[in-house]
Enzyme design. Structure first.
Site, mmCIF file in Angstrom:
data_model
loop_
_atom_site.group_PDB
_atom_site.id
_atom_site.type_symbol
_atom_site.label_atom_id
_atom_site.label_comp_id
_atom_site.label_asym_id
_atom_site.label_seq_id
_atom_site.Cartn_x
_atom_site.Cartn_y
_atom_site.Cartn_z
ATOM 1 N N LYS A 175 -2.511 10.667 -8.858
ATOM 2 C CA LYS A 175 -4.016 11.027 -9.280
ATOM 3 C C LYS A 175 -4.537 11.642 -7.976
ATOM 4 C CE LYS A 175 -8.121 8.049 -9.731
ATOM 5 N NZ LYS A 175 -8.689 6.713 -9.580
ATOM 6 N N SER A 211 -11.392 5.787 -13.877
ATOM 7 C CA SER A 211 -11.438 7.162 -13.212
ATOM 8 C C SER A 211 -10.044 7.611 -13.285
ATOM 9 C CB SER A 211 -11.975 7.153 -11.950
ATOM 10 O OG SER A 211 -10.882 6.657 -10.920
ATOM 11 N N SER A 261 -10.364 1.198 -12.779
ATOM 12 C CA SER A 261 -10.405 2.547 -12.785
ATOM 13 C C SER A 261 -8.680 3.017 -13.240
ATOM 14 C CB SER A 261 -10.483 3.456 -11.620
ATOM 15 O OG SER A 261 -11.699 3.896 -11.547
#
Ligand code: ZN
Lengths: 105, 480, 486
Positions: free
Chosen positions: C79, C154, C178
């Site tokens: 990420k 996210s 997330s």
């Protein structure tokens, strides 16, 4: 879980001048349209937050950390420093070995 | 009748701790260094970095707090103080808000023989900021430059109660604080390098009033002298404002050393709202009592105790003892001298007299003093043995101070050995008597001052080297 | 099946047996990326050459008969809010668009030591604030099961990449759901570890007291392998637990007899889609058939989790994001008359709408006069929420709930109303407030869209969660279904 209601509340929790003050504290620049949007949205969100007032928390200890951890230290030892080129590599503006910023006042 | 005002001052003192590494990372705390070379991702506040507390910084803070008679917290934590300034890498400062490491202490100051106890509100730990460099002055520079070498150096804040009643007391407090911290060996305490910094809260109130007047915060005082001058100016300014029917405005004012005035620092900035909240990246601290007791047990003798010892064991006056004890290096120099020459009063007179005078004159610290304790001891021995007179000794002392040479060497090189040889002196005494017959008559007529004149004449001829006691005796004998 | 869809633990065996080369695995994944990435848009940055070079190094090790670690040669996506030295780390924000970290996050160092192959940095909602990747400053990632839908957020880029075979494994971060929410939306497994199990050093902070890095995989064993590598004490993170974690692969046994499952009533109320409830009930039936017991339990303060979370997280974020000011790194706005003007212009132009909204909200909650009413109040309610879980775990080993009220929603469906968007996290937020571990596993489908089941455990009980996940997937095939990306 309760479904969320986003209906307009009569009570204004946050005013335009408060939004302006908060924006200054947060170093954000808002135009008039943005101010209106924030007043509206923050009021909705904060109205929803009022739900917490249903709870009596007088004798509740706040939880800032979830883990029961205390006294985490490091020893007083000097490590390696970054080469100055690396330090300044991401700088938007620099002069000699300094970061360069606009005038303060 | 002109109203009488009382001055109320509280000091906020910041002290950089002399740990090897910074408070939350392992970058060096060394002063100076090329710009931005004493930094790492943590103290640069790069995205993703986390702080870890330097245990030594906490130990030094507790050490200081104990010396200031504070209560050490059982439970403490760090908080974030949020405000924007380009010298702060994260735009928040890790500091302490409602649970400082220590509170409720005091220290005693002595002024004109009166001892007063000054309350210490709190002692806490925080991180120092970087430094801004302005190509011109802060108001005229087209831009500023930032150096983060200092960012993250452990900074101890000591806040006093508003117990100080004059600029002199404020200075005495700061001097005492500096002495204590130097004794504790936790900071360099150099005002000129910024390792000791001081802000003041000043207000005045009508004599006898309970409530405080509106205070101003004074910044930018870079020496003990400027602290005293700035406070004296500010007190006078406030009294004048009030005297003219005005109101003191609560604000921050900067001391302008050149102009000798304080100036308002008000800007278009918002009123401060630091939005303190518990630092989520650091866990709370439960301060171990045993550790505190170990630190307490390791505390050195502090200035007050040392002063008392000098009075008690060495018979020094309170004034002399206080002067020596006020500075650790000076006190240690004194004790080293006493080891070489065990007559403390004599040693004290020389250190508080000639040595202090020369140190001040040349503006150097006792650490940098070229004269060593054995050398001073040797000099005092030469005086005692009568090899040189006290007067000559001052000349020798100055030479020792300037060149770092041994007294014996100077005396020999300059031919300064005291003339204690009766045969040599008798000739000169006879000469002086014949040349000053009128003065001799005065002496015989009972004018004591005449003798002093004649001694002076002998000294003049011998260029000060004659043993004054011997000259005295010989003159008296000859004139009988 | 193509290599890019193989489990990591199987690829490892094949590498050890010299049936394949790490380079082949890497090429397979990179080929897949070139085939589907224009549809999925999971990556902000790809590392082709470095990835291949890293894979070749692993092959050389094998050729030299050196012992390789379990993740050696296994492609992994990161990420883009986890710092990678020399590799752009943007947080999907204009303000960090060109930021190249001079240091590695601790998890990256651990992956490098394990010879894992980092293949790129994945898309996210700007600074991890969002539930759909629609708040990315660059582009929205698509859900591999329906390109018109969001992958969740996210960590949407990581979840979508794993689901689409663009990587074998991925790392995400979870502040309020997330990892779990995008895992559920994309039909893969995602684990939010107990706060303190995985070092946060190098994870760009959103809400420091809630953030945790965690793994994505397509099966429980891979998840355990990855967790083995990234967990453990880090002296650079003061909030990192000191005790060494266990070997999580040791929990992958095949029974759940005697397991006591609690089903929180408040997570199965009317806000949850009926079909989602059905999927969870079927999954529960499967687990009880395998020997577990299931019983309803109450977490009475559940409805307060959302307002509590949306005070604490923005408050911490407002402070964490103060450092983006155009001085040391990142974007700086031009034409500023002075310092404060530069700060304001930089931040106003550099941050997106949602980030600014949360900074505003958090700044307000912390400001003088409101701290007690909002922030402090939220910290106290956090205690009550935490106590709910403690009480529940005195009677149950794990709690089971949906991950999300609905399957993946359409792009644009919730962008107009921030509160509606926040609602998609109602099943996951409380877990971060309590600091406990949570895992999302594929549990069924509704109209071709995956539905996730959330398993929760007491602090540091990741092993049990992995055990249940493992047994569940041994007896179901939801995790084996692949999206059709033709
Ligand atoms: Zn550093």
């Amino acid at each position: 879980m309760d479904t969320m209601t986003t209906k307009e509340t009569k009570k204004q929790v946050i005013t335009t001048s408060q939004v302006e003050h908060v924006a200054l504290l947060a170093r954000l620049e808002l135009n008039e349209a943005e101010k209106d949007i924030y007043v509206n949205q923050l009021n909705n969100i904060l109205a929803y937050m009022q739900m917490l007032n249903e709870l009596n928390t007088e004798n509740v200890t706040p939880t800032a950390h979830v883990l029961p951890l205390y006294n985490v230290f490091r020893q007083d030892e000097v490590g390696r420093h970054m080469p100055v080129e690396k330090v300044l590599a991401n700088a938007p503006e620099k002069e000699e070995q300094f970061f360069k910023v606009p005038r303060i006042v | 009748m002109v109203p009488e005002y009382e001055t109320v001052i509280g000091l906020e003192v910041h002290v950089e701790l002399k740990t090897n590494s910074k408070i939350f990372c392992n970058s060096t705390t060394a002063f100076g260094g090329e710009p931005n070379t004493h930094v790492c991702p943590v103290c640069l506040g790069l995205p993703g970095v986390l702080p870890v507390v330097n245990r030594k910084a906490l130990e030094y803070t507790i050490r200081t707090a104990l010396a200031l008679n504070c209560e050490i917290a059982g439970f403490s934590k760090f908080d974030r103080k949020n405000y924007y300034y380009p010298d702060m890498p994260k735009n928040y400062q890790i500091s302490q808000y409602d649970l400082p490491f220590a509170q409720k202490g005091h220290l005693n100051i002595e002024l004109n023989g009166n001892i007063r106890r000054i309350g210490i509100t709190r002692v806490h730990l925080e991180e120092d900021t970087g430094k801004l460099v302005h190509p011109a002055t802060i108001t005229t520079s087209p831009y500023s430059l930032v150096d983060y070498n200092r960012a993250g150096v452990p900074l101890m804040e000591i806040v006093s109660e508003p117990d100080l009643r004059s600029p002199e007391e404020a200075r005495a407090y700061l001097e005492k604080l500096k002495a204590i911290i130097s004794y504790l060996d936790v900071s360099d305490c150099k005002m000129e390098e910024g390792s000791l910094r001081c802000d003041a809260n000043v207000s005045v109130r009508l004599q006898g009033k309970e409530e405080y007047g509106t205070k101003t915060e004074i910044k930018n005082m870079n020496s003990f002298k400027s602290l005293q001058r700035a406070l004296a100016y500010e007190v006078e300014r406030q009294i004048e404002v009030l005297g003219n029917g005005g109101r003191v405005i609560q604000e921050t004012r900067a001391w302008d050393e050149g102009k000798g005035i304080t100036l308002s620092m008000r800007s278009k900035e918002e009123a401060h709202d630091y939005r303190y909240f518990p630092e989520p990246d650091l866990v709370p601290l439960v301060i171990d009592r045993q550790w505190v007791e170990e630190i307490r047990a390791s505390l050195p003798e502090l200035p007050d105790a040392r002063k008392t010892r000098y009075q008690r064991d060495y018979g020094l006056s309170a004034y002399d003892a206080a002067r020596l004890a006020a500075e650790l290096e000076l006190a240690e120099f004194f004790e080293a001298c006493v080891k070489c020459y065990p007559q403390p009063k004599m040693v004290s007179n020389w250190i508080n007299g000639e040595l202090s005078r020369l140190l001040n004159l040349h503006n150097i610290n006792i650490n940098a003093c070229p004269l060593t304790p054995p050398q001073l001891g040797a000099l005092l021995e030469l005086i005692e043995k009568g090899t040189i007179s006290g007067k000559i000794a001052k000349t020798v002392f100055e030479e020792m101070f300037n060149k770092g040479k041994d007294p014996a060497q100077i005396i020999q090189e300059k031919g300064l050995i005291q003339i204690s040889d009766e045969d040599a002196l008798i000739k000169i005494v006879n000469e002086v008597i014949t040349q000053n017959q009128k003065v001799v008559d005065d002496y015989r007529a009972g004018k004591d001052r005449a003798l002093a004149f004649l001694v002076g004449q002998v000294m003049k001829v011998t260029r000060g080297k004659a043993n004054p006691e011997l000259v005295n005796r010989l003159l008296k004998e000859k004139m009988q | 099946m193509e290599l890019y869809y193989y489990p990591a633990h199987q690829l490892h065996q094949m590498l050890v047996k010299k049936e394949i080369k790490a380079e082949e695995i890497c090429l397979s994944v990179l080929n897949r990326v070139s085939q589907v990435e224009d549809k999925i848009k999971a990556f902000i940055t790809l590392t082709h050459e470095q990835a291949l070079a890293q894979a070749k190094k692993v092959d050389e090790k094998i050729a030299r008969k050196e012992k390789i670690s379990p993740l050696a040669g296994i492609p992994i996506a990161i990420k883009d809010n986890i710092c990678t030295e020399g590799l752009r780390t943007t947080c999907a924000s204009h303000i960090l668009e060109n930021f190249i970290p001079p240091y590695n996050a601790t998890v990256i160092n651990l992956l490098n030591q394990a010879d894992a192959v980092i293949i790129g940095k994945t898309n996210l909602d700007e600074f991890a604030m969002g539930s759909s990747t629609e708040n990315s400053a660059f582009f929205t990632t698509a859900n591999p099961w329906d390109l018109a839908r969001v992958p969740g957020g996210s960590s949407g880029g990581s979840a979508a990449a794993v689901a689409a075979g663009e990587t074998i494994l991925a790392l995400g971060s979870d502040t309020g759901g997330s990892i779990r929410q995008p895992a559920a939306f994309c039909g893969v497994l995602g684990l939010k570890p107990t706060y303190g199990l995985v070092s946060r050093f190098g994870l760009v902070a959103f809400a420091s007291s809630l953030d945790q890095i965690g793994p994505f995989a397509r099966n429980a064993e891979d998840l355990a392998w990855l967790l083995n590598v990234i967990s453990g004490h880090d002296p650079l993170d003061s909030t990192s637990r000191v005790e060494a974690p266990p070997d999580y692969t040791g929990f992958l046994v095949d029974h759940v007899r005697g397991l006591r499952i609690g089903v929180p009533r408040e997570y199965m109320l009317e806000g949850i889609d009926v079909q989602v409830k059905q999927v969870i009930n079927q999954a529960l039936a499967k687990l009880t058939a395998l020997g577990a017991t299931a019983e309803e339990v109450s977490l009475p303060h559940s409805k307060y989790a959302l307002p509590t979370y949306y005070l604490i997280a923005p408050a911490e974020a407002s402070s964490n994001l103060a450092r983006y000011d155009g001085v040391r790194y990142g974007f700086r706005a031009g034409n500023a008359v002075d310092m404060i003007d530069m700060f304001k212009k930089t931040r106003s132009q550099g941050f997106g709408e949602e980030v600014k909204r949360r900074i505003m909200l958090g700044t307000y909650a912390l400001s003088a006069g409101y701290y007690d009413a909002y922030y402090l109040k939220a910290l106290k309610v956090r205690t009550l929420i935490k106590q709910d879980f403690e009480k529940a775990f005195s009677s149950f080993d794990v709690l089971v709930s949906p991950v999300t009220p609905t399957p993946a929603f359409k792009k644009g469906e919730k962008t107009g109303d921030p509160l509606q968007m926040y609602m998609s996290d109602i099943c996951t937020l409380a877990i971060n407030l309590a600091g406990i571990p949570g895992i999302a596993i594929p549990a069924g489908f509704i109209n071709g869209l995956p539905v996730g089941m959330q398993l929760l455990g007491k602090p540091f009980s990741e092993g049990i969660l992995l055990q249940v996940a493992h047994i569940f997937e041994q007896n179901t095939d939801f995790h084996l279904k692949k999206p059709d990306l033709k």
